[in-house]
Each structure stands twice: as structure tokens, then as C-alpha cells.
Design an enzyme around this catalytic site. Structure first.
Site, PDB file in Angstrom:
ATOM      1  CG  PHE A   1      -0.112   0.358   2.320  1.00 50.67           C
ATOM      2  CD1 PHE A   1      -0.177   2.082   2.379  1.00 50.67           C
ATOM      3  CD2 PHE A   1       0.048  -0.669   3.366  1.00 50.67           C
ATOM      4  CE1 PHE A   1       0.604   2.115   3.364  1.00 50.67           C
ATOM      5  CE2 PHE A   1       0.431   0.016   5.426  1.00 50.67           C
ATOM      6  CZ  PHE A   1       0.856   1.306   5.035  1.00 50.67           C
ATOM      7  CE  LYS A   2       5.331   1.201   4.809  1.00 48.68           C
ATOM      8  NZ  LYS A   2       4.245   0.149   4.725  1.00 48.68           N
TER       9      LYS A   2
END
Ligand SMILES: *Cc1c(COP(=O)(O)O)cnc(C)c1O
Length: 462
Positions: free
Chosen positions: A111-112
Site C-alpha cells: 500500500f505504500k
């Protein structure tokens, strides 16, 4: 829009200054002086929009005069163009009233990418306007570093250096850093642990001569721009499940409290969120703090969900700031106690305020592994260990309100743990299937500030 420090002693900044600065000079974290609110009608109008269009509407008020509408819209478009799913953050049903929000379709499968891809574009736009050049330095246990190298590779006005602990990141994580071929991107393998890498990073920021000379910028999750980009998928997923007409809850696998803090901001902005459930692995400082009121550090025990193996959860400071009525002096005092004595006690009033928004749970190593094993036959889902922590903890909070659990990484990023639990070795998506054939490039460094600074000076002069 002005940004203030959680410790009350640093100058107020604009969005652009906040983004380029990272950590406040008083040691605090920047937060907006006031939160914009979306009306019921504005939230309802997000239904059916593309992810990019929704992102623009949700984030625009935070940006103020730092970017024009056209610049900001272009940055968003470029940030998400490389994602492997048209919805960017698709929802999948797991059980009755339980949904998985897949946040792993970006270029490094965690998700970064949602935040890092966007701030890469925002940095590029701001710096090409001013003609300035910055040096981005990050420390990583794996996912932040690969996302940062991917986001900043090849950009004109940026050099990026990522410190990772030699021999202590997964094969896929390492290769996502070391196979980046652009000359402005540097993977540095440091002798020692993640804590050593993080400590040298802090030393560099505290070496003001070096900091100013190379124009150091930070992209760890203390950077408010990163948290902001994560607010978007809380809105898009909640709206897909019926918000603002009905409430939604979220369970978030948590380490540094960045992702779940984004959910808290969404709630403050008007999104009807019933519960925000903090899901920790065996490194459960946040679960203990919310249960008992005592925030006390123990050592880190390495787990199969390594991106959540933390000792001090930096972004929790932002939640404390609100829980203490935005009293910067009170927060500074707590952080001092943490530094001096390894912990602090949360006041009764602040604890009640935190519990009004956050619930919590933990998953042991056995529970995580069992959840990965069970999810495949029962839910049809191959979970990464971090997402499995979330799905496990969410089981205790299911009810009539739809629950969304955030899937923070693709299972192929942590193939060993998934294989042990299920017997299946998850494959990388086709677009990166050749990762293991690409040539690697990295520099070994000792756990020594002087050596690291000398190397960085030399590389940026080259
Ligand atoms: C970074 C990370 C987390 C923890 O996110 P925080 O914002 O630090 O709480 C969870 N899962 C994965 C896969 C991550 O990379």
C-alpha cells in the site's frame, strides 16, 4: 491551509513546505491546523467517480496554494497510471459484511505505493518550479524503501538513498530496491538491524550542517503528504459500500500508525466510520496502550509480518495530539518520558477520547499463520501475513456494519510465510515476473554515520 507541529514549537508551514521538510525541527510531526470537512452531499457525489477524480476532490483542500488545480490533477494522474488494476483499490467480499480492500496493485505490491507514487510526482513538480535539488534519505524494513526507490527513480531534481539492514529483508523486497537501474537511486545495505538504519537516518537529520548542505528531505510516514494520500481509499471504499447513507468500519494492520491515522482523518472530515480497529502482530504496543493506557516499549520480536515489527509507533503522536486537546506541551512531555524512560501513561480523558475512535486487537504468529491457511479454502483468498493479521483481528468485530479490512501487501511479496501456511508459493504478477533475473546493484556500508555521509556527498557530486 497551514500546518502546525504536534509539539507546538516549530514554525507553521504551507503544504509544500511540510512535504519537503518531513520532520518538524522541534521533533514533532506536522498536522493541518484545521481539517476540511466534506458535506453529506459531497461524499455522496464521490460515488461512481474514477479513483483519480475522487482523490482530487478529497485532497484538494489540504494542498492550498502549493499547487494549481492543473498541476495537482496531473500529479494524481501520473501517480496511479502504473497501477495494475483499473479500480486502483478494489474491494472484494470475504464473508457476510466483511470486505477486503486490496491495496497491493501498485508497482511494489504494497500500500505504500499509494502515497509514495503521489509524493514522487509532487516533489518533481515543486522542485522543477524552484530549480532546487533535494536528497531523499530513508530507512526501511522493506516496503517503504522499495516504494520510495520506485517513486523517485529517474526524477530530475532528486537523489534517493535507502538504508536497509543487510540480510534482513525478503528477497523480493531487496530486489525491488537493488534492481532499480537509474543513476539517482541508491540502495545502501547497512551492517546491523532496521533500528540501526533508522538511528543513522535520525543522526543525519540531526547533523544540521549535513542536512542543509545536501538539502535532506524525508519520506518516512511522518511526512504528512504520505498520510494524506492514504485518506482517499477510506472514502472510495466506504462510498462503494453505501456511505454516507450508512456507516462503515475498518480494520487496519498497523505498525507506525500512519495508515490507520489516515482513516481517522477521513472520519474527522465527515466520513461516517463507526470503528477503526488497530490490528497488531505480536509487537503489540498499540493494542496494549489502548487496552491499559500504558504506552511502554518492549524489544521488537521479529515476526512473519515484518513491516509491522515496530517498537515506537511514530504516527501515534498525531492521535495523541488530538486526544490531548491539541496541547503541544503535553505531547512534548509524553515524548520526553518515552525517550527518557521507555514509556508514558495516557491520561484518563485522553484514553477515553482515543477509545471513542479506535478499538484494537492482536494476532500471534500462530494465529496469523492459521488465518492465512484458513482464508484460502473458506474465503478464496491468498493473504499476505500483514493482511492476515487484519483479517484475524476483524473476526472479533464483525456485525451489522460493513467491515473493511485493509490488505496491505500482495502475498507474493512474502512468499515464504505464505508457503509455510498453505503449501502454495504465490507467484509475482506477470508485469514483474522477471524480477529475479534483473541485475542487482547496491552498496554495502558499515553502521557508521561518517561513512554514510561521505558516500552520499560523493554520489550527489558525481
Ligand atoms: C508499512 C506496512 C504496514 C504498516 O503500516 P503503518 O502505516 O506503518 O501502520 C502494514 N503492512 C504492510 C505490508 C506495510 O508495508
Amino acid at each position: 491551509m497551514r500546518y502546525i507541529s504536534t509539539r507546538g514549537q516549530a514554525p507553521e508551514l504551507t503544504f509544500e513546505e511540510t512535504m519537503l521538510t518531513g520532520l518538524a525541527r522541534d521533533g514533532g510531526l506536522y498536522v493541518p491546523a484545521e481539517l476540511p470537512r466534506l458535506s453529506h452531499a459531497e461524499i455522496a457525489a464521490l460515488a461512481g467517480l474514477s479513483y483519480e477524480e475522487a482523490a482530487f476532490r478529497i485532497m484538494r483542500p489540504f494542498v492550498g496554494d502549493s499547487f494549481t488545480d492543473a498541476e495537482f490533477g496531473d500529479c494524481i494522474a501520473r501517480a496511479y497510471a502504473g497501477f495494475g488494476h483499473a479500480a486502483r483499490a478494489p474491494l472484494k467480499q470475504l464473508q457476510d459484511n466483511h470486505f477486503l480492500l486490496e491495496l497491493f496493485h501498485g508497482p511494489t505490491l504494497a500500500f505504500k505505493d499509494f502515497a509514495m507514487q503521489l509524493i514522487g510526482q509532487l516533489f518533481q513538480t515543486a522542485l522543477s518550479r524552484s530549480g532546487e535539488r533535494v536528497t531523499i534519505v530513508g530507512a526501511t524494513s522493506g516496503d517503504t524503501g522499495s516504494a520510495a526507490m520506485e517513486a523517485f527513480r529517474g526524477l530530475d531534481n532528486v537523489d534517493v538513498f535507502i538504508l536497509y539492514p543487510h540480510g534482513r529483508v525478503s528477497d523480493v523486497q531487496r530486489r525491488q530496491m537493488t534492481t532499480v537501474s537509474e543513476a539517482n537511486a541508491h540502495a545502501l545495505a547497512i551492517t546491523g538491524s532496521f533500528d540501526d538504519a533508522q538511528a543513522r537516518l535520525k543522526d543525519m537529520f540531526n547533523d544540521f550542517t549535513f542536512r542543509d548542505e545536501v538539502r535532506l528531505a524525508g519520506v518516512n510516514s511522518i511526512n504528512f503528504a504520505r498520510v494524506l494520500a492514504q485518506v482517499v481509499y477510506y472514502f472510495t471504499s466506504a462510498v462503494a459500500l453505501g456511505a454516507p447513507h450508512r456507516p462503515v468500519s475498518f480494520t487496519v494492520p498497523t505498525g507506525n500508525f500512519g495508515d490507520i491515522f489516515a482513516g481517522y482523518l477521513a472520519k474527522r472530515m465527515g466520513l461516517p466510520i463507526e470503528k477503526l480497529v488497530v490490528a497488531t502482530n505480536q509487537n503489540d504496543i498499540l493494542h496494549r496502550a489502548l487496552s491499559t493506557g500504558d504506552y511502554v516499549t518492549h524489544g521488537v520480536s521479529p515476526s512473519i509480518s515484518p513491516s509491522m515489527d515496530i517498537q515506537v509507533s511514530s504516527n501515534f503522536e498525531r492521535a495523541l495530539f488530538d486526544a490531548y486537546g491539541r496541547d503541544g506541551a503535553a505531547v512534548a512531555q509524553l515524548m520526553d518520558e518515552l525517550k527518557q524512560g521507555g514509556g508514558f501513561h495516557i491520561s484518563q480523558g485522553a484514553l477515553e477520547s482515543l477509545r471513542a475512535d479506535f478499538a484494537s486487537g492482536r494476532a500471534s504468529e500462530e494465529e496469523t499463520s492459521a488465518m492465512i491457511a484458513r482464508a484460502l479454502p473458506q474465503m478464496g483468498e491468498l493473504l499476505c501475513p500483514h493482511s492476515a493479521v487484519g483479517v484475524h483481528v476483524a473476526q472479533g468485530f464483525l456485525g451489522s456494519t460493513p467491515m473493511v479490512t485493509l490488505a496491505t501487501a500482495h502475498p507474493a511479496k512474502f512468499p515464504d510465510a505464505v508457503e509455510v501456511a498453505t503449501g502454495i508459493r504465490p507467484a509475482l504478477p506477470p508485469r514483474m515476473a522477471d524480477l529475479h533475473e534483473r541485475p542487482e546493484r547496491m552498496t554495502r556500508v558499515e553502521n557508521d554515520l561518517h561513512e554514510i555521509e561521505t558516500l552520499i556527498r560523493k554520489e550527489i557530486a558525481a
